[in-house]
Design a protein around this motif. Sequence first.
Motif, mmCIF file in Angstrom:
data_model
loop_
_atom_site.group_PDB
_atom_site.id
_atom_site.type_symbol
_atom_site.label_atom_id
_atom_site.label_comp_id
_atom_site.label_asym_id
_atom_site.label_seq_id
_atom_site.Cartn_x
_atom_site.Cartn_y
_atom_site.Cartn_z
ATOM 1 N N ALA A 167 -14.257 -5.945 7.786
ATOM 2 C CA ALA A 167 -12.993 -5.232 8.008
ATOM 3 C C ALA A 167 -12.007 -5.409 6.858
ATOM 4 O O ALA A 167 -11.077 -4.619 6.712
ATOM 5 C CB ALA A 167 -12.356 -5.703 9.315
ATOM 6 N N GLY A 168 -12.184 -6.473 6.051
ATOM 7 C CA GLY A 168 -11.338 -6.657 4.871
ATOM 8 C C GLY A 168 -10.241 -7.683 5.004
ATOM 9 O O GLY A 168 -9.223 -7.599 4.301
ATOM 10 N N ALA B 201 -10.594 1.741 7.606
ATOM 11 C CA ALA B 201 -10.335 2.328 8.921
ATOM 12 C C ALA B 201 -10.486 3.843 8.876
ATOM 13 O O ALA B 201 -11.098 4.457 9.759
ATOM 14 C CB ALA B 201 -8.941 1.935 9.407
ATOM 15 N N ARG B 202 -9.933 4.460 7.829
ATOM 16 C CA ARG B 202 -10.044 5.917 7.711
ATOM 17 C C ARG B 202 -11.490 6.356 7.466
ATOM 18 O O ARG B 202 -11.885 7.456 7.855
ATOM 19 C CB ARG B 202 -9.136 6.437 6.598
ATOM 20 N N ALA B 203 -12.267 5.492 6.827
ATOM 21 C CA ALA B 203 -13.676 5.814 6.591
ATOM 22 C C ALA B 203 -14.504 5.766 7.865
ATOM 23 O O ALA B 203 -15.602 6.338 7.926
ATOM 24 C CB ALA B 203 -14.266 4.857 5.552
ATOM 25 N N GLY B 204 -13.970 5.064 8.897
ATOM 26 C CA GLY B 204 -14.668 5.048 10.176
ATOM 27 C C GLY B 204 -15.023 3.691 10.726
ATOM 28 O O GLY B 204 -15.798 3.585 11.682
ATOM 29 N N ALA C 30 -1.286 4.891 14.629
ATOM 30 C CA ALA C 30 -2.641 4.611 14.151
ATOM 31 C C ALA C 30 -3.466 5.887 14.065
ATOM 32 O O ALA C 30 -4.177 6.124 13.078
ATOM 33 C CB ALA C 30 -3.324 3.605 15.078
ATOM 34 N N LYS C 31 -3.372 6.732 15.069
ATOM 35 C CA LYS C 31 -4.129 7.991 15.081
ATOM 36 C C LYS C 31 -3.683 8.894 13.927
ATOM 37 O O LYS C 31 -4.521 9.506 13.250
ATOM 38 C CB LYS C 31 -3.919 8.705 16.418
ATOM 39 N N THR C 32 -2.380 8.942 13.682
ATOM 40 C CA THR C 32 -1.856 9.756 12.589
ATOM 41 C C THR C 32 -2.354 9.245 11.243
ATOM 42 O O THR C 32 -2.751 10.026 10.363
ATOM 43 C CB THR C 32 -0.317 9.753 12.612
ATOM 44 N N ALA C 33 -2.339 7.919 11.065
ATOM 45 C CA ALA C 33 -2.781 7.327 9.796
ATOM 46 C C ALA C 33 -4.255 7.596 9.535
ATOM 47 O O ALA C 33 -4.661 7.860 8.394
ATOM 48 C CB ALA C 33 -2.509 5.829 9.808
ATOM 49 N N ILE C 34 -5.074 7.542 10.569
ATOM 50 C CA ILE C 34 -6.518 7.719 10.398
ATOM 51 C C ILE C 34 -6.884 9.182 10.192
ATOM 52 O O ILE C 34 -7.710 9.524 9.333
ATOM 53 C CB ILE C 34 -7.269 7.116 11.605
#
Length: 252
Positions: free
Chosen positions: A54-55, A82-85, A108-112
């Motif tokens: 996760a980093g 996170a955006r990568a999935g 969170a949904k908006t950022a992803i």
Amino acid sequence: MSKLEIIDLHVSVSTEDGPKEILKGVTLTIDADETHAIMGPNGSGKSTLAYSVAGHPKYTVTGGQVLLDGEDVLEMSVDERARAGLFLAMQYPVEVPGVSVSNFLRTAKTAIDGEAPKLRTWVKDVNGALDRLNLDPTFGQRSVNEGFSGGEKKRHEIAQLELLDPKVAILDETDSGLDIDALKIVSDGVNRFREREGRGVLLITHYTRILRYIKPDRVHVFVDGKVAESGGPELADALEAEGYDKYLKSAV
């Protein structure tokens, strides 16, 4: 379709005596529509694996690769992962006072996704997710994890999983501290996610009880920072009966 490939991963942490190697060459491949369970004793490096993928900045990758659909995850920032999935359900979710669950989820949904969800459908989606996890609609107005019971924290993590819809979910001891009713609710949520096409799950646990509700395709025994043995679901039954002694002795 998604694939997570962990290839010869080595990870260290800083200590007063200098760097200490925790992961000592972990190799795992989770294909689309597969659920893998990692089991092992305390201190074997299971959570280190989750946080490293996760980093988390505490952990230093000293060798190996982590690929998501062929893309090098280790070259990405945490938010890019996170955006990568990638999704991580933490063993100990942190409190975020002053930030409501509903605001947190929408942000969170908006950022992803790169755009805000439509408000009318989003409210319906959130309320539906909370209801399926036996959480009252007023739960959305509470501060994230502040004053939550252990079961509420874990059910909130699964609500995030359902709404954010990643490619691969890493669940770090999601069964920790749950009574039997909460365990069933959480397991049902994970199984709903697994039914979506192309999704992968890496489930980290000490105990076989959650595997009665979430049936893994593969089980891996984790000892001393590496995979000591891999097998089918029957391996979990053997661990339940025999424990980890033979693996611990061979690791010495």
